[in-house]
Write an enzyme that holds these catalytic residues in place. Sequence first.
Site, PDB file in Angstrom:
ATOM      1  CE  LYS A  66      64.316  24.333  27.068  1.00 20.39           C
ATOM      2  NZ  LYS A  66      65.725  23.910  27.014  1.00 20.39           N
ATOM      3  CB  SER A 323      60.964  30.589  23.665  1.00 17.49           C
ATOM      4  OG  SER A 323      61.090  31.356  24.850  1.00 17.49           O
TER       5      SER A 323
END
Length: 522
Positions: A66, A323
Amino acid sequence: MNARLAEQATADAVATDRELLQRAQASRVYDVAHETALDDAPLLSARLGARVLLKREDQQPVFSFKLRGAYNRMVQLDAAQRACGVVAASAGNHAQGVALAAAKLGIRAVIVMPVTAPQVKIDAVRRLGGDFVEVMLAGDSYSDAQEAAARVQAERGSVFVHPFDDLDVIAGQATVGLELLRQCPNNLHAVFVPVGGGGLLSGIAACIKAQRPGVKVIGVQATDSDAMARSLESGERALLNEVGLFADGTAVKQVGALTFALCQRHVDAMLRVDTDAICAAIRDVYQETRCVPEPSGALALAGLKQYAAAHGDIDGALVAVVSGANMNFDRLRFVAERAEVGEQREAVFAVTIPEERGSFRRFCAALGQHSITEFNYRIGDATRAHLFVGIQTTGRNEREALATAFRAQAFDVLDLTDDELAKLHLRHMIGGRSPLANDERIYRFEFPERPGALTRFLGHMHPDWNISLFHYRNQGADYGRILVGIQVPADEQPAFRQFLDTLGYPHCDESENPAYRLLLRE
């Protein structure tokens, strides 16, 4: 008119795709992020019969991809916008990216997180942002936090940094796709990407399809947070009433308009995986890397495994994007509990046997060479005994064979392996006081935790005394620990003590334990 509108829509889509690729290629994410490894996963490759690679976004400074999108959006702000500050909503990982970017660029930020966000992420946001960041907690999901952030933006005139539905954010996330294409130049079959709002999936898919259209791009969602899958199936953005909270990083009620349009054009398929499959994938990543991903971080691998199981021979490598790794330590207990079931390495049964001498021995004989992972029992009926038992298996076929073996002994069997109520709650609620537990003595036993150890222990139990309570769970320790209730009349106590001495297992009499007397004694 309709033809002209369709032509214009196509032209707009092509222009958006081209601009996204250009922004990704010109992105400044490497001011704060770094190119992460694309690691071989030899254990998984051998097991699945296909080359498996892990794209390690858990290695970023904030342990998540992110950071890429958040920084790429904020570095584009002009002086006036920076002076107004920014506001963001996030379940945690985007928040950390915004916090680090705010500190790096000297921009004031208000970050709204749901109250359900893991504490490890809340603490990290405060640490990364320092004096530049104000953290607010609001609502139970990202969507609730977004509504609160919108109110803050209206009040303060700040710039909203969207976690996924913004072209610069998507371009930042798309750099993951550009990296793995450089790192895996040949024979790439498919890339599996976790999906919440769709920023990572849409960015990776658009870039991969622009450069290597033959590579499949497959999104993976939790079954209880499948907004993108439902949207692509229906052709319009779906709005979920509720989302699951286990994979909190992808718990989004509605995907973005831009991410949805990009995924419609570029995503080949969507897969859904359940909690047990996610837990199994977390363990797989740990076994390959010695790192523990968060649930959303393991989504892609869970989907990859599902795909590999359904598609026989696969020509080319399979890539799963890991992720993030912002895992709450407290969740590890739950993950370990459910990973065996998710990998179909544990079957869970309720088995009813006659409450009579020899029944336990017949039950053990039906187990064969299988190791018991859990065994719970409390006397409650004069004629029947209900056992909750977990058994180590290698797959569904073995599970069915076990059920057949139990039925061959005339035992009633209920397969609980897929029963959420039983796995979450009922396994811990077997027991209580029993009017049938006369002359009960309670003992704790310990034995070396080896395959078949519990079965051997049961085989050594003397048939002259009835077992009224039994509790065991394999916790991965060196020693197994069992609590056993045995009905021994007072005049047989000397013989029973002699039996304990010859049994050969360390033991402790807990019959006078105040908790036992309060909760289990009549």
